[in-house]
Motif scaffolding. Sequence first.
Motif, PDB file in Angstrom:
ATOM      1  N   PHE A   8      10.061   1.218   0.934  1.00  0.00           N
ATOM      2  CA  PHE A   8       9.393   1.777  -0.249  1.00  0.00           C
ATOM      3  C   PHE A   8       9.116   0.651  -1.234  1.00  0.00           C
ATOM      4  N   GLY A   9       8.470  -0.407  -0.725  1.00  0.00           N
ATOM      5  CA  GLY A   9       8.095  -1.532  -1.579  1.00  0.00           C
ATOM      6  C   GLY A   9       6.638  -1.375  -1.988  1.00  0.00           C
ATOM      7  N   PHE A  10       5.940  -2.508  -2.140  1.00  0.00           N
ATOM      8  CA  PHE A  10       4.545  -2.475  -2.595  1.00  0.00           C
ATOM      9  C   PHE A  10       3.665  -1.602  -1.688  1.00  0.00           C
ATOM     10  N   ILE A  11       3.735  -1.853  -0.387  1.00  0.00           N
ATOM     11  CA  ILE A  11       2.873  -1.108   0.551  1.00  0.00           C
ATOM     12  C   ILE A  11       3.344   0.347   0.671  1.00  0.00           C
ATOM     13  N   ASP A  40      14.812   2.874   1.695  1.00  0.00           N
ATOM     14  CA  ASP A  40      14.688   1.449   1.425  1.00  0.00           C
ATOM     15  C   ASP A  40      15.990   0.788   1.861  1.00  0.00           C
ATOM     16  N   LEU A  41      16.219  -0.438   1.407  1.00  0.00           N
ATOM     17  CA  LEU A  41      17.412  -1.164   1.852  1.00  0.00           C
ATOM     18  C   LEU A  41      18.694  -0.481   1.371  1.00  0.00           C
ATOM     19  N   SER A  75      18.483   3.250   7.182  1.00  0.00           N
ATOM     20  CA  SER A  75      17.230   3.859   7.655  1.00  0.00           C
ATOM     21  C   SER A  75      17.386   4.327   9.094  1.00  0.00           C
ATOM     22  N   THR A  90       7.316   0.066   6.822  1.00  0.00           N
ATOM     23  CA  THR A  90       6.768  -0.953   5.913  1.00  0.00           C
ATOM     24  C   THR A  90       7.880  -1.847   5.345  1.00  0.00           C
ATOM     25  N   THR A  91       8.826  -2.243   6.211  1.00  0.00           N
ATOM     26  CA  THR A  91       9.881  -3.153   5.739  1.00  0.00           C
ATOM     27  C   THR A  91       9.374  -4.604   5.866  1.00  0.00           C
ATOM     28  N   PRO A  92      10.100  -5.576   5.285  1.00  0.00           N
ATOM     29  CA  PRO A  92       9.601  -6.964   5.274  1.00  0.00           C
ATOM     30  C   PRO A  92       9.438  -7.564   6.673  1.00  0.00           C
ATOM     31  N   THR A  93       8.456  -8.437   6.791  1.00  0.00           N
ATOM     32  CA  THR A  93       8.193  -9.146   8.054  1.00  0.00           C
ATOM     33  C   THR A  93       9.258 -10.209   8.303  1.00  0.00           C
ATOM     34  N   SER A 118       2.784  -1.639   9.065  1.00  0.00           N
ATOM     35  CA  SER A 118       2.083  -2.800   8.503  1.00  0.00           C
ATOM     36  C   SER A 118       2.916  -4.067   8.739  1.00  0.00           C
ATOM     37  N   GLY A 311      -2.927  -6.685  -0.045  1.00  0.00           N
ATOM     38  CA  GLY A 311      -3.046  -5.885  -1.263  1.00  0.00           C
ATOM     39  C   GLY A 311      -3.111  -4.402  -0.942  1.00  0.00           C
TER      40      GLY A 311
HETATM   41  N1  LIG Z   1       1.828  -6.680   0.550  1.00  0.00           N
HETATM   42  C1  LIG Z   1       0.720  -6.751   1.283  1.00  0.00           C
HETATM   43  O1  LIG Z   1      -0.393  -6.933   0.775  1.00  0.00           O
HETATM   44  C2  LIG Z   1       0.803  -6.584   2.779  1.00  0.00           C
HETATM   45  C3  LIG Z   1      -0.373  -6.544   3.544  1.00  0.00           C
HETATM   46  C4  LIG Z   1      -0.302  -6.344   4.929  1.00  0.00           C
HETATM   47  C5  LIG Z   1       0.940  -6.225   5.530  1.00  0.00           C
HETATM   48  N2  LIG Z   1       2.079  -6.292   4.759  1.00  0.00           N
HETATM   49  C6  LIG Z   1       3.375  -6.130   5.426  1.00  0.00           C
HETATM   50  O2  LIG Z   1       3.861  -4.832   5.078  1.00  0.00           O
HETATM   51  C7  LIG Z   1       5.287  -4.871   4.961  1.00  0.00           C
HETATM   52  C8  LIG Z   1       5.691  -4.385   3.588  1.00  0.00           C
HETATM   53  O3  LIG Z   1       5.147  -5.259   2.611  1.00  0.00           O
HETATM   54  P1  LIG Z   1       5.455  -5.053   1.066  1.00  0.00           P
HETATM   55  O4  LIG Z   1       4.570  -5.970   0.347  1.00  0.00           O
HETATM   56  O5  LIG Z   1       5.463  -3.606   0.753  1.00  0.00           O
HETATM   57  O6  LIG Z   1       6.977  -5.593   1.004  1.00  0.00           O
HETATM   58  P2  LIG Z   1       8.057  -5.298  -0.136  1.00  0.00           P
HETATM   59  O7  LIG Z   1       7.385  -4.963  -1.414  1.00  0.00           O
HETATM   60  O8  LIG Z   1       9.025  -6.424  -0.080  1.00  0.00           O
HETATM   61  O9  LIG Z   1       8.785  -3.956   0.368  1.00  0.00           O
HETATM   62  C9  LIG Z   1       9.660  -3.929   1.453  1.00  0.00           C
HETATM   63  C10 LIG Z   1      10.450  -2.634   1.396  1.00  0.00           C
HETATM   64  O10 LIG Z   1      11.286  -2.573   2.555  1.00  0.00           O
HETATM   65  C11 LIG Z   1      12.601  -2.236   2.127  1.00  0.00           C
HETATM   66  N3  LIG Z   1      13.598  -2.707   3.096  1.00  0.00           N
HETATM   67  C12 LIG Z   1      14.079  -3.958   3.301  1.00  0.00           C
HETATM   68  N4  LIG Z   1      15.000  -3.929   4.293  1.00  0.00           N
HETATM   69  C13 LIG Z   1      15.088  -2.635   4.677  1.00  0.00           C
HETATM   70  C14 LIG Z   1      15.883  -1.938   5.625  1.00  0.00           C
HETATM   71  N5  LIG Z   1      16.764  -2.578   6.392  1.00  0.00           N
HETATM   72  N6  LIG Z   1      15.733  -0.586   5.739  1.00  0.00           N
HETATM   73  C15 LIG Z   1      14.842   0.066   4.957  1.00  0.00           C
HETATM   74  N7  LIG Z   1      14.067  -0.515   4.039  1.00  0.00           N
HETATM   75  C16 LIG Z   1      14.197  -1.855   3.916  1.00  0.00           C
HETATM   76  C17 LIG Z   1      12.763  -2.844   0.760  1.00  0.00           C
HETATM   77  O11 LIG Z   1      13.837  -2.194   0.114  1.00  0.00           O
HETATM   78  P3  LIG Z   1      14.463  -2.765  -1.273  1.00  0.00           P
HETATM   79  O12 LIG Z   1      13.397  -2.553  -2.299  1.00  0.00           O
HETATM   80  O13 LIG Z   1      15.655  -1.884  -1.481  1.00  0.00           O
HETATM   81  O14 LIG Z   1      14.779  -4.211  -1.002  1.00  0.00           O
HETATM   82  C18 LIG Z   1      11.392  -2.496   0.176  1.00  0.00           C
HETATM   83  O15 LIG Z   1      11.387  -1.154  -0.254  1.00  0.00           O
HETATM   84  C19 LIG Z   1       5.706  -6.310   5.255  1.00  0.00           C
HETATM   85  O16 LIG Z   1       6.096  -6.402   6.599  1.00  0.00           O
HETATM   86  C20 LIG Z   1       4.444  -7.113   4.990  1.00  0.00           C
HETATM   87  O17 LIG Z   1       4.375  -8.289   5.749  1.00  0.00           O
HETATM   88  C21 LIG Z   1       2.038  -6.459   3.422  1.00  0.00           C
END
Ligand SMILES: NC(=O)c1ccc[n+]([C@@H]2O[C@H](COP(=O)([O-])OP(=O)(O)OC[C@H]3O[C@@H](n4cnc5c(N)ncnc54)[C@H](OP(=O)(O)O)[C@@H]3O)[C@@H](O)[C@H]2O)c1
Length: 330
Positions: A8-11, A40-41, A75, A90-93, A118, A311
């Motif tokens: 539940f991050g940006f995406i 989320d985490l 999760s 949608t967790t981190p890459t 994603s 984005g």
């Molecule tokens: N941002 C972009 O423009 C974009 C574009 C294309 C693809 N992506 C990909 O999409 C994914 C998400 O990107 P984002 O920008 O939304 O990242 P983000 O803002 O860092 O959000 C990641 C989310 O995943 C959660 N998380 C981390 N570890 C977890 C776990 N073990 N179990 C459950 N949730 C967990 C985090 O929780 P906490 O908040 O509690 O840490 C946070 O809610 C990434 O893989 C990224 O590479 C992003």
Amino acid sequence: MKAILVGFGFIGRSLVKTIRLKKNTLNLIDKEFKLVGVSDLDGYLYNEKGLSLEKLASINEIPEYSPNFLMEKSSLELIEKCDADIMIETTPTNIEDGKPGLTHMEKALSKGMHVVTSNKGPLVVEFKKLVNLSKEMGVEFKYEATVAGALPIFSLVNECLQGDEILRISGILNGTANYILSKMYFEGTSFELTLKEAQERGITESDPTYDIEGIDAACKVVILANAIMKRDVRFKDVKRVGIKRITPEAVNLAKQSGYVIKLIGTIDKNLEVAPKLIPETHPLCVHGTLNVLHLETDLAKVITIIGYGAGRETVSAMVNDIISVIKKRN
Ligand SMILES: NC(=O)c1ccc[n+]([C@@H]2O[C@H](COP(=O)([O-])OP(=O)(O)OC[C@H]3O[C@@H](n4cnc5c(N)ncnc54)[C@H](OP(=O)(O)O)[C@@H]3O)[C@@H](O)[C@H]2O)c1
């Protein structure tokens, strides 16, 4: 169809807002579509009757939704215990071992859940395994948002080029690197100064290594090679050169001859990410944070798609994946 959202991050938050906005479109295809869990985490929230999209779209952290947030629960537990049909991941890459996304995807697919994601990490590490598992379980595995954000590259190839042989794919697969190179081209600034300015404006991550060393673009090359060219390649198979050694003099010299230096990912016999000289008039020459994918095929010859590679526009690809899964199941 019932869905859970893991991450539940940006995406993840952008997706919830968009699902809320597009509720009528989704309900036309599936009256019963609802989001029943989100994690989320720190933990997760689950309600088999459905969560309020209005409320979820208005918060930044899941515990703000209700005191029923299960703190310190994983999760994985949500995936195990829920009765959802689809997991949106949608967790981190993480390109080292794909975790936590890989574990989430393996669990969901093994349970017979469709997966929309994603998250590049699991696909870079174990693409074939995940695809085979989804086939074995007879479920959909959709990952349009993992490469070039909103650009519908996999849908384009799978739906519109079914008779074509894809001979070569080249493209600008990282918006941050493209922003820096574009700025150097138009303003004649040095790499270091341009990077600093981009960091100050929040266009790059605080650690921009993934973008400027071509690591992010190489991940996308791996996914494109495996998914479209049916190869079985890994990150180490991509020859990679970043952009930090590019000088204003080199950019200017290229400019005087009608060329632009761009960080290009190429998939043909070889896999490569490297700065290339692109003619100003070539379709690959797009500027700013835009991404571009240029396909060469036996029948259509050339097709180019241009758009936002990151984005909130990324959510477009995820919503299309969700709708495709619902339609296929119907
Ligand atoms: N941002 C972009 O423009 C974009 C574009 C294309 C693809 N992506 C990909 O999409 C994914 C998400 O990107 P984002 O920008 O939304 O990242 P983000 O803002 O860092 O959000 C990641 C989310 O995943 C959660 N998380 C981390 N570890 C977890 C776990 N073990 N179990 C459950 N949730 C967990 C985090 O929780 P906490 O908040 O509690 O840490 C946070 O809610 C990434 O893989 C990224 O590479 C992003």
